[in-house]
Scaffold this active site. Sequence first.
Site, PDB file in Angstrom:
ATOM      1  N   HIS A  32      -4.580  21.975  31.288  1.00  0.00           N
ATOM      2  CA  HIS A  32      -3.139  22.175  31.379  1.00  0.00           C
ATOM      3  C   HIS A  32      -2.785  23.551  30.834  1.00  0.00           C
ATOM      4  CE1 HIS A  32      -3.690  20.239  27.338  1.00  0.00           C
ATOM      5  NE2 HIS A  32      -3.071  21.354  27.003  1.00  0.00           N
TER       6      HIS A  32
HETATM    7  C1  T46 Z   1      -3.455  21.935  23.825  1.00  0.00           C
HETATM    8  C2  T46 Z   1      -4.871  21.583  23.633  1.00  0.00           C
HETATM    9  C3  T46 Z   1      -5.674  22.670  22.998  1.00  0.00           C
HETATM   10  C4  T46 Z   1       1.374  13.907  21.086  1.00  0.00           C
HETATM   11  O1  T46 Z   1       1.961  12.813  21.144  1.00  0.00           O
HETATM   12  N1  T46 Z   1       1.733  14.833  20.164  1.00  0.00           N
HETATM   13  C5  T46 Z   1       1.117  16.033  20.068  1.00  0.00           C
HETATM   14  O2  T46 Z   1       1.495  16.864  19.211  1.00  0.00           O
HETATM   15  C6  T46 Z   1       0.061  16.335  20.978  1.00  0.00           C
HETATM   16  C7  T46 Z   1      -0.669  17.688  20.901  1.00  0.00           C
HETATM   17  C8  T46 Z   1      -0.327  15.400  21.883  1.00  0.00           C
HETATM   18  N2  T46 Z   1       0.314  14.205  21.926  1.00  0.00           N
HETATM   19  C9  T46 Z   1      -0.119  13.191  22.903  1.00  0.00           C
HETATM   20  C10 T46 Z   1       0.007  13.579  24.346  1.00  0.00           C
HETATM   21  C11 T46 Z   1      -1.107  12.773  25.003  1.00  0.00           C
HETATM   22  O3  T46 Z   1      -0.624  11.482  25.280  1.00  0.00           O
HETATM   23  O4  T46 Z   1      -1.519  12.989  22.670  1.00  0.00           O
HETATM   24  C12 T46 Z   1      -2.153  12.664  23.887  1.00  0.00           C
HETATM   25  C13 T46 Z   1      -3.349  13.553  24.122  1.00  0.00           C
HETATM   26  O5  T46 Z   1      -2.902  14.877  24.427  1.00  0.00           O
HETATM   27  P1  T46 Z   1      -3.589  15.787  25.544  1.00  0.00           P
HETATM   28  O6  T46 Z   1      -4.168  14.959  26.605  1.00  0.00           O
HETATM   29  O7  T46 Z   1      -2.609  16.840  25.945  1.00  0.00           O
HETATM   30  O8  T46 Z   1      -4.778  16.440  24.696  1.00  0.00           O
HETATM   31  P2  T46 Z   1      -5.661  17.692  25.063  1.00  0.00           P
HETATM   32  O9  T46 Z   1      -6.798  17.705  24.124  1.00  0.00           O
HETATM   33  O10 T46 Z   1      -5.957  17.739  26.507  1.00  0.00           O
HETATM   34  O11 T46 Z   1      -4.700  18.961  24.728  1.00  0.00           O
HETATM   35  C14 T46 Z   1      -4.312  19.246  23.405  1.00  0.00           C
HETATM   36  C15 T46 Z   1      -2.812  19.569  23.334  1.00  0.00           C
HETATM   37  O12 T46 Z   1      -2.050  18.535  23.965  1.00  0.00           O
HETATM   38  C16 T46 Z   1      -2.460  20.869  23.984  1.00  0.00           C
HETATM   39  O13 T46 Z   1      -1.212  21.286  23.474  1.00  0.00           O
HETATM   40  O14 T46 Z   1      -3.125  23.092  24.000  1.00  0.00           O
HETATM   41  O15 T46 Z   1      -5.037  20.373  22.907  1.00  0.00           O
END
Ligand code: T46
Length: 316
Positions: free
Chosen positions: A227
């Site tokens: 993303h």
């Molecule tokens: C990024 C990379 C490096 C929350 O509820 N609160 C939060 O502060 C964050 C960061 C995530 N979430 C929820 C959203 C999703 O349901 O946690 C779940 C997993 O997030 P995501 O699939 O986006 O995780 P990554 O590892 O793909 O990405 C993360 C960050 O979301 C993003 O900002 O830049 O790490």
Amino acid sequence: MRIRAIEKKDLNAMFELCSQSEISNLIDCSYPASKEELVNFLEKTADKADEKHFAIVNSDDEFEGLCCLRHINTSENRAALSIIVKPDVYTKGYAWFGMVETLKYGFNTLGLEQIYWCVQKDNQKALRFFRKHGFNTLDKDIPKIIVKQFGNSEDLVWFAVLKNDDYENIALSRKTIADCSIIKIKTIPTIEAGALSFFEATHDIPFDIKRIYFISQVPEGARRGFHAHKKLKQLLFCPYGKIQLVLDTGEKGASREEITLNDPSIGIVIDKPVWREMLWLEKNSVLVVAASDFYTEDDYLRNYDDFIRYINSEKS
Ligand code: T46
């Protein structure tokens, strides 16, 4: 991911890889063109002192590529490196992993002093790969005899690493990656009691911090991210372990760059919409993010086409 001796079970995948035209990009290194010859070749080379071939395998021990040291010269302590991976794992970190492990084997196990390699001037993919990892111009002396061994060709670009070069982190000496800054996080070492690193919002990074999150307990080989953020600014760093970060500005051409984070004092500041992917090269590695704003799903571009549309709309 690991490298190991080539085994019989690798032969089919290895043969398929060796049959591809890309293999012809390897200078002065050809793998046999039939399975029978390949078996003979492996038997013959298994005990050879002047060449060592390894399979690069994934966490299920499946063959993903080859790396080797040839022309191993134990009186001059030099060898030539080659590396090739299956096209379906390009940009997944196998080539770089295999390269680093082979360099370590050459320097630490064989006691070599210099490892060199060359690529054709028109092999843009290979040149991009080496440049991305910080190998820019050849500042080491390649003996004439070696250049001659490779046909004295003017069409070759030479690279070399010396035993004491920090080759794993050479790419970290760059200042930017995909338009994002690579920063040195201030770190105070102590004698036999580790190191303390710190950064201060607005002083060391160009934004105020409203949120910190970290990603832990990730198995080796897992991928996350995929993303970009519209407005969020972030500092990313890996205080423990080894994570490959792929950043993509979405510009046409060579916009996708990768960096291995394995040094707690290295941080990446992302302050524009940049597509990111993270690959856990070692299990339990930790990724920490200091972010400029609270969490909102509206700030995410989770589809690559939407990301491209977004950056184009921002430009116009
Ligand atoms: C990024 C990379 C490096 C929350 O509820 N609160 C939060 O502060 C964050 C960061 C995530 N979430 C929820 C959203 C999703 O349901 O946690 C779940 C997993 O997030 P995501 O699939 O986006 O995780 P990554 O590892 O793909 O990405 C993360 C960050 O979301 C993003 O900002 O830049 O790490």
